[in-house]
Design an enzyme around this catalytic site. Structure first.
Site, PDB file in Angstrom:
ATOM      1  N   VAL A  60     -33.632  13.393  10.089  1.00 13.84           N
ATOM      2  CA  VAL A  60     -32.680  14.223   9.333  1.00 13.84           C
ATOM      3  C   VAL A  60     -31.357  14.337  10.086  1.00 13.84           C
ATOM      4  CG1 VAL A  60     -32.272  16.599   8.538  1.00 13.84           C
ATOM      5  CG2 VAL A  60     -34.470  15.516   8.120  1.00 13.84           C
ATOM      6  N   ASP A  78     -29.354  15.310  21.647  1.00 13.72           N
ATOM      7  CA  ASP A  78     -30.805  15.153  21.764  1.00 13.72           C
ATOM      8  C   ASP A  78     -31.148  15.139  23.250  1.00 13.72           C
ATOM      9  OD1 ASP A  78     -33.037  13.958  19.529  1.00 13.72           O
ATOM     10  OD2 ASP A  78     -33.566  13.812  21.654  1.00 13.72           O
ATOM     11  N   LYS A 131     -32.852   7.647  24.105  1.00 17.20           N
ATOM     12  CA  LYS A 131     -32.446   7.568  22.693  1.00 17.20           C
ATOM     13  C   LYS A 131     -30.917   7.685  22.581  1.00 17.20           C
ATOM     14  CE  LYS A 131     -34.732   9.941  19.257  1.00 17.20           C
ATOM     15  NZ  LYS A 131     -35.035  11.156  18.466  1.00 17.20           N
ATOM     16  N   THR A 151     -37.169  21.710   8.142  1.00 12.26           N
ATOM     17  CA  THR A 151     -37.970  22.434   7.153  1.00 12.26           C
ATOM     18  C   THR A 151     -38.670  23.590   7.867  1.00 12.26           C
ATOM     19  OG1 THR A 151     -38.281  20.413   5.922  1.00 12.26           O
ATOM     20  CG2 THR A 151     -39.860  22.184   5.477  1.00 12.26           C
ATOM     21  N   HIS A 205     -46.163   7.842 -10.387  1.00  9.25           N
ATOM     22  CA  HIS A 205     -46.809   6.554 -10.098  1.00  9.25           C
ATOM     23  C   HIS A 205     -48.136   6.814  -9.415  1.00  9.25           C
ATOM     24  CE1 HIS A 205     -43.270   4.417 -11.278  1.00  9.25           C
ATOM     25  NE2 HIS A 205     -42.539   5.192 -10.504  1.00  9.25           N
ATOM     26  N   ALA A 206     -49.207   6.429 -10.093  1.00  4.92           N
ATOM     27  CA  ALA A 206     -50.528   6.613  -9.480  1.00  4.92           C
ATOM     28  C   ALA A 206     -50.656   5.637  -8.310  1.00  4.92           C
ATOM     29  CB  ALA A 206     -51.609   6.346 -10.516  1.00  4.92           C
ATOM     30  N   CYS A 209     -43.793  14.245   5.513  1.00 12.28           N
ATOM     31  CA  CYS A 209     -43.345  15.485   4.859  1.00 12.28           C
ATOM     32  C   CYS A 209     -44.396  16.122   3.952  1.00 12.28           C
ATOM     33  CB  CYS A 209     -42.084  15.214   4.059  1.00 12.28           C
ATOM     34  SG  CYS A 209     -40.790  14.515   5.096  1.00 12.28           S
TER      35      CYS A 209
HETATM   36  C1  UGA Z   1     -40.232  13.412   0.628  1.00 12.17           C
HETATM   37  C2  UGA Z   1     -39.404  13.961  -0.553  1.00 12.17           C
HETATM   38  O1  UGA Z   1     -39.429  13.029  -1.634  1.00 12.17           O
HETATM   39  C3  UGA Z   1     -37.962  14.216  -0.119  1.00 12.17           C
HETATM   40  O2  UGA Z   1     -37.242  14.808  -1.195  1.00 12.17           O
HETATM   41  C4  UGA Z   1     -37.968  15.164   1.069  1.00 12.17           C
HETATM   42  O3  UGA Z   1     -36.659  15.417   1.556  1.00 12.17           O
HETATM   43  C5  UGA Z   1     -38.772  14.550   2.191  1.00 12.17           C
HETATM   44  O4  UGA Z   1     -40.116  14.322   1.725  1.00 12.17           O
HETATM   45  C6  UGA Z   1     -38.754  15.519   3.350  1.00 12.17           C
HETATM   46  O5  UGA Z   1     -39.301  16.615   3.235  1.00 12.17           O
HETATM   47  O6  UGA Z   1     -38.064  15.242   4.355  1.00 12.17           O
HETATM   48  P1  UGA Z   1     -40.598  10.993   1.713  1.00 12.17           P
HETATM   49  O7  UGA Z   1     -41.791  11.606   2.386  1.00 12.17           O
HETATM   50  O8  UGA Z   1     -39.647  10.211   2.537  1.00 12.17           O
HETATM   51  O9  UGA Z   1     -39.723  12.137   0.970  1.00 12.17           O
HETATM   52  O10 UGA Z   1     -41.138   9.974   0.609  1.00 12.17           O
HETATM   53  P2  UGA Z   1     -41.476  10.016  -0.949  1.00 12.17           P
HETATM   54  O11 UGA Z   1     -40.690   8.972  -1.617  1.00 12.17           O
HETATM   55  O12 UGA Z   1     -41.389  11.365  -1.497  1.00 12.17           O
HETATM   56  O13 UGA Z   1     -43.011   9.543  -0.946  1.00 12.17           O
HETATM   57  C7  UGA Z   1     -44.037  10.321  -0.337  1.00 12.17           C
HETATM   58  C8  UGA Z   1     -45.390   9.742  -0.656  1.00 12.17           C
HETATM   59  O14 UGA Z   1     -45.723   9.898  -2.033  1.00 12.17           O
HETATM   60  C9  UGA Z   1     -45.528   8.246  -0.369  1.00 12.17           C
HETATM   61  O15 UGA Z   1     -46.765   8.001   0.243  1.00 12.17           O
HETATM   62  C10 UGA Z   1     -45.460   7.604  -1.741  1.00 12.17           C
HETATM   63  O16 UGA Z   1     -46.133   6.374  -1.831  1.00 12.17           O
HETATM   64  C11 UGA Z   1     -46.145   8.667  -2.583  1.00 12.17           C
HETATM   65  N1  UGA Z   1     -45.760   8.612  -4.010  1.00 12.17           N
HETATM   66  C12 UGA Z   1     -44.502   8.919  -4.386  1.00 12.17           C
HETATM   67  C13 UGA Z   1     -46.708   8.258  -4.956  1.00 12.17           C
HETATM   68  O17 UGA Z   1     -47.889   7.972  -4.629  1.00 12.17           O
HETATM   69  N2  UGA Z   1     -46.349   8.249  -6.280  1.00 12.17           N
HETATM   70  C14 UGA Z   1     -45.085   8.564  -6.674  1.00 12.17           C
HETATM   71  O18 UGA Z   1     -44.833   8.550  -7.900  1.00 12.17           O
HETATM   72  C15 UGA Z   1     -44.146   8.896  -5.719  1.00 12.17           C
END
Ligand code: UGA
Length: 449
Positions: free
Chosen positions: A11, A30, A35, A122, A258-259, A267
């Site tokens: 972040v 940091d 790093k 967070t 998306h399943a 996160c």
């Molecule tokens: C997530 C949130 O989407 C962000 O908005 C948030 O800022 C972030 O966490 C955070 O708290 O920092 P991220 O973990 O990077 O982002 O990734 P996502 O795209 O949300 O995917 C998370 C998981 O859900 C992945 O394993 C993905 O494969 C899965 N997923 C996502 C599904 O299985 N189906 C979907 O339809 C969407």
């Protein structure tokens, strides 16, 4: 306006380089000297598309600097953002605020002119208040509202799409009780007004909760569609059409339907656990989220047993080729990835594994760390390509929907699998159509095999 960002992690780096791109002067601080040395040479410690060029541009324009020294940076800044990690606390699932408290204590020492201290990390509800109390305890002469204010300004960045999410957010949330602090933060985000980003101005408590509620709701949405996929598999329904059928209803929305093999990442798993703990701490319950956490954990193992059962039924050899092990595409992040539960379970059940991931390779520091079970690792062969991975396998499994898996040469794969029995192809991200997979026993999520 000058900004200090404490914590050059995901972040911190994305926000810092984007604010520098807007034209602000940003210093990322940091404690990790290696790093910071690397960053000063433009070497990025994480994989995020577009981040390297943004960081290089910021350094070149002298708007982005990296240092281990907090003092000068904080003294010179109007805004100090805390972007350190809030991992899951061992034992109780609560967010571990050790780094946030430590950063606050250090920042407090160097506040001179009016400074807005912002939490980008967070953090549980009530943390902004705690931060203000820590600052006042360390520097009793500082007056809240005159010398400093605290604000919550959570990030909604997705790994792999973080730059775009920062530059074109659905919304910006600013949580503070101070008009002055709110004005400062609105100035920071003014470049986004040009593309009409809605700003949600609220209290720190609501802002802190918004971040957890957003992630928990998305995790719930994914788990819901995964349960519907289970039901489709039993009844002959088709999950993708179902998702479309409900997602076109604007009240539901088509995104995050998306399943798949279950959500992972740094996160959702962490924040759902933390939200559940926060609720308990305040004498209430997020029982829906408790169920999401349980179901998602179970689902990963269920996926492993789906593979094991299908191999038994099809009578193919026990060599499994896994394509994609990161928790999602366009990241090298393996944290809480479904693969980390599925791979050990397959090994435990006598499968031989060859794995290919576009960003993961054997010997990678993060991989060794994340797997945390060397014995499993030793038993996994890391292949150099999808085609290398599938050689002599009885079963191919797509676990992560990397683009390079979307147009595989199926004829070549079938030949390389080199088996007399009809080989298995388990597409856990539904990127192919059954009609194009006639050479395999093809399984999708949410459709009868
Ligand atoms: C997530 C949130 O989407 C962000 O908005 C948030 O800022 C972030 O966490 C955070 O708290 O920092 P991220 O973990 O990077 O982002 O990734 P996502 O795209 O949300 O995917 C998370 C998981 O859900 C992945 O394993 C993905 O494969 C899965 N997923 C996502 C599904 O299985 N189906 C979907 O339809 C969407």
């Amino acid at each position: 306006m000058k900004i200090t960002i404490v914590g050059a992690g995901y972040v911190g780096l994305v926000s810092g380089s984007c604010f520098a791109e807007f034209g602000f002067e940003v210093t990322c601080v940091d404690k990790d000297t290696a790093k910071i040395d690397a960053l000063n040479q433009g070497i990025i410690p994480i994989y995020e598309p577009g981040l390297d060029s943004l960081v290089s541009q910021g350094i070149k324009a002298k708007r982005l600097t990296f240092t281990t020294q907090l003092s000068d940076a904080v003294k010179a800044s109007d805004v100090v953002m805390i972007a350190v990690g809030t991992p899951t606390r061992r034992g109780d699932g609560y967010a571990d605020l050790t780094y946030v408290y430590k950063a606050t204590e250090e920042i407090a020492e160097f506040i001179n002119d009016y400074t807005v201290v912002v939490t980008k990390s967070t953090v549980p509800v009530g943390t902004s208040r705690e931060i203000a109390e820590i600052i006042k305890k360390i520097r009793p002469e500082l007056i809240e509202g005159v010398s400093f204010n605290v604000a919550s300004n959570p990030e909604f960045l997705r790994e792999g799409a973080a730059i775009n999410d920062f530059m074109r957010p659905d919304r910006v949330v600013i949580g503070t009780n101070s008009t002055k602090a709110s004005e400062v933060l609105q100035k920071l985000y003014r470049p986004l007004y040009l593309i009409e980003t809605p700003i949600v101005s609220t209290t720190p408590e609501t802002s802190e909760l918004i971040k957890y509620a957003a992630n928990a709701f998305l995790a719930l949405k994914i788990s819901f569609i995964n349960q519907m996929a289970d039901l489709c598999e039993k009844t002959g329904g088709d999950i993708q059409t179902l998702a479309k059928g409900i997602g076109l209803d604007k009240r539901i929305g088509g995104k995050f339907l998306h399943a798949g093999p279950g959500y992972g990442g740094s996160c959702f798993p962490k924040d759902t656990l933390a939200l559940s703990q926060i609720a308990e701490q305040h004498g209430t319950k997020c029982s829906l989220i408790d169920e999401v956490i349980r179901y998602n954990d179970d689902r990963k193992l269920l996926m492993a047993h789906k593979i094991i059962d299908a191999i038994k039924t099809a009578g193919v050899n026990k060599k499994v080729a896994i394509l994609g092990i990161t928790f999602k595409p366009n990241t090298d992040d393996l944290r809480e990835a479904p693969s980390l539960a599925i791979i050990p379970e397959l090994l435990k059940n006598g499968m031989t594994l060859s794995v290919y991931d576009p960003l993961y390779y054997c010997g990678s520091e993060r991989l060794g760390h994340a797997f945390n079970c060397e014995r499993s690792l030793e038993q996994v062969r890391f292949a150099k390509s999808s085609y290398d991975a599938v050689a002599d396998a009885g079963c191919v499994v797509i676990l992560t929907e990397w683009n390079e898996f979307r147009a595989l040469d199926m004829k070549k794969i079938r030949e390389l699998m080199n088996t007399s029995a009809i080989p298995l192809f388990m597409d856990f991200r539904n990127i192919y159509q059954a009609k194009d997979m006639t050479e395999f026993k093809y399984h999708r999520i949410g459709q009868k095999a």
